[in-house]
Design a protein around this motif. Structure first.
Motif, PDB file in Angstrom:
ATOM      1  N   PRO A 109      -4.614  18.300  40.929  1.00  0.00           N
ATOM      2  CA  PRO A 109      -3.494  17.393  40.652  1.00  0.00           C
ATOM      3  C   PRO A 109      -3.872  15.921  40.756  1.00  0.00           C
ATOM      4  N   GLY A 110      -4.845  15.540  39.990  1.00  0.00           N
ATOM      5  CA  GLY A 110      -5.307  14.163  39.987  1.00  0.00           C
ATOM      6  C   GLY A 110      -6.456  14.014  39.018  1.00  0.00           C
ATOM      7  N   ASP A 111      -6.887  12.791  38.808  1.00  0.00           N
ATOM      8  CA  ASP A 111      -7.992  12.504  37.899  1.00  0.00           C
ATOM      9  C   ASP A 111      -8.904  11.496  38.589  1.00  0.00           C
ATOM     10  N   LEU A 112     -10.090  11.951  38.953  1.00  0.00           N
ATOM     11  CA  LEU A 112     -11.010  11.100  39.717  1.00  0.00           C
ATOM     12  C   LEU A 112     -11.483   9.891  38.932  1.00  0.00           C
ATOM     13  N   ARG A 113     -11.280   9.889  37.646  1.00  0.00           N
ATOM     14  CA  ARG A 113     -11.663   8.711  36.862  1.00  0.00           C
ATOM     15  C   ARG A 113     -10.733   7.529  37.146  1.00  0.00           C
ATOM     16  N   TYR A 114      -9.521   7.827  37.556  1.00  0.00           N
ATOM     17  CA  TYR A 114      -8.537   6.762  37.736  1.00  0.00           C
ATOM     18  C   TYR A 114      -8.006   6.663  39.164  1.00  0.00           C
ATOM     19  N   GLU A 115      -8.116   7.741  39.916  1.00  0.00           N
ATOM     20  CA  GLU A 115      -7.629   7.730  41.294  1.00  0.00           C
ATOM     21  C   GLU A 115      -8.797   8.003  42.235  1.00  0.00           C
ATOM     22  N   LYS A 116      -9.131   7.028  43.069  1.00  0.00           N
ATOM     23  CA  LYS A 116     -10.283   7.149  43.965  1.00  0.00           C
ATOM     24  C   LYS A 116      -9.874   7.346  45.425  1.00  0.00           C
TER      25      LYS A 116
END
Length: 339
Positions: free
Chosen positions: A210-217
């Motif tokens: 439930p997230g996208d490591l490209r945009y949420e660090k």
């Protein structure tokens, strides 16, 4: 509320480790695999090349997994007949056909023509996997919920483990799934998907991270999103790899495990490192060393930080145990008609 039966429990045991972790190697890719093997000319990849690649995958990764996920066209029966799948390793078989119907904003999964829940059971699989394309706000959402409910009911009638995989998509025209716009909504979409689908009779939920490591660090924000997913899911859940790089998937596995995930069903993130190698012998070497090593490392992470499936399933296990009396068999499997 989750419900278990003897056959479903046995299937769940077959695809998990003795201590209760689901650590599957996914290799049910079909149309997309042709593109991965020959991005420049996917139609040049013939059926036998797909089978050969899957058999090499299975031989290399099955010994390092608690089970494998295969497709009915190029993988499942072939892996059994060739001995590529060891007899002691559990396996799931995909029910859906590759791709989807409907428009980009109303995607619909469909069962592979000629294939069925009953045939998955008959071939001796530990269970089935049904992939649905799902967004709670899509016009196709109700039809996809109905499909999940129908398949889950058929699995209940013949006592077959039912795993459901949900793949999200954007419903706003012009927005791609890889965009920052969709990334901002992804956690909510995945959590709402769990809320909608997991009460419908499935036994294990195969969820997107439930997230996208490209945009949420921020690891705390990602951890909280996974905790929301854990609260939303009424059944044990694992994460899928969505083709991300191995390093990112390892991060996702740890975060999801800390939030309550019981493992993963890992595909391209583990084995795409071997795709560039065209020589089959050298490719086998890469699968047996790098890809198998990736899977083994992921297993350590999942088992160190995760939660065994039987903890989330405890009420269902206790209810099943109370049903097992000396005469349990007399009323067992009396409702097996397929509708």
């Amino acid at each position: 509320m989750m419900s278990l039966s003897v056959g479903k429990l046995r299937g769940l045991q077959q695809i998990s480790t003795p201590d209760g972790f689901i650590l599957l190697a996914a290799m049910d890719h079909r149309g997309g695999l042709r593109k991965l093997l020959r991005p420049d000319h996917p139609e040049a990849v013939d059926d036998q090349q797909l089978v050969d690649f899957k058999m090499d995958l299975c031989r290399a990764l099955a010994p390092h997994a608690s089970g494998v996920l295969l497709d009915p066209e190029f993988g499942a029966a072939q892996a059994i007949v060739t001995g590529s799948l060891p007899g002691h390793v559990g396996f799931l078989v995909a029910l859906e056909k590759t791709g989807y119907s409907g428009g980009e904003q109303e995607r619909r999964a469909e069962i592979l023509p000629g294939w069925s829940v009953e045939k998955v059971k008959r071939m001796g699989a530990s269970g089935l996997k049904l992939l649905v394309y799902y967004h709670p706000d899509a016009p196709s959402a109700a039809a996809q919920r109905e499909l999940v409910e129908q398949v889950a009911e058929q699995c209940r009638r013949i006592d077959l483990l039912c795993v459901v995989e949900a793949i999200s998509f954007p419903v706003d025209p012009g927005v791609s799934k890889s965009s920052p716009e969709f990334a901002r909504t992804k956690a909510d979409v995945v959590v709402r998907t769990a809320e909608d689908l997991t009460p419908l009779g499935m036994d294990v939920f195969k969820a997107e991270f439930p997230g996208d490591l490209r945009y949420e660090k921020d690891p705390e924000r990602l951890l909280e999103a996974c905790r929301r997913l854990d609260r939303a899911s009424q059944v044990p859940w694992v994460i899928l790899s969505e083709g991300v790089d191995y390093e990112d998937f390892a991060i996702e596995v740890e975060i999801a495990a800390r939030a309550g995930a019981s493992g993963y069903m890992a595909g391209r993130a583990v084995w795409k490192v071997a795709l560039a190698e065209k020589d089959r012998a050298r490719r086998r070497d890469i699968l047996e060393s790098v890809a198998a090593g990736n899977l083994a490392k992921l297993a350590l992470v999942a088992r160190r930080f995760g939660r065994p499936w039987h903890e989330k399933a405890r009420p269902a296990l206790d209810a099943l145990a109370r049903q097992i009396t000396p005469t349990w068999y007399a009323s067992y499997a009396t409702d097996t008609s397929m509708k």
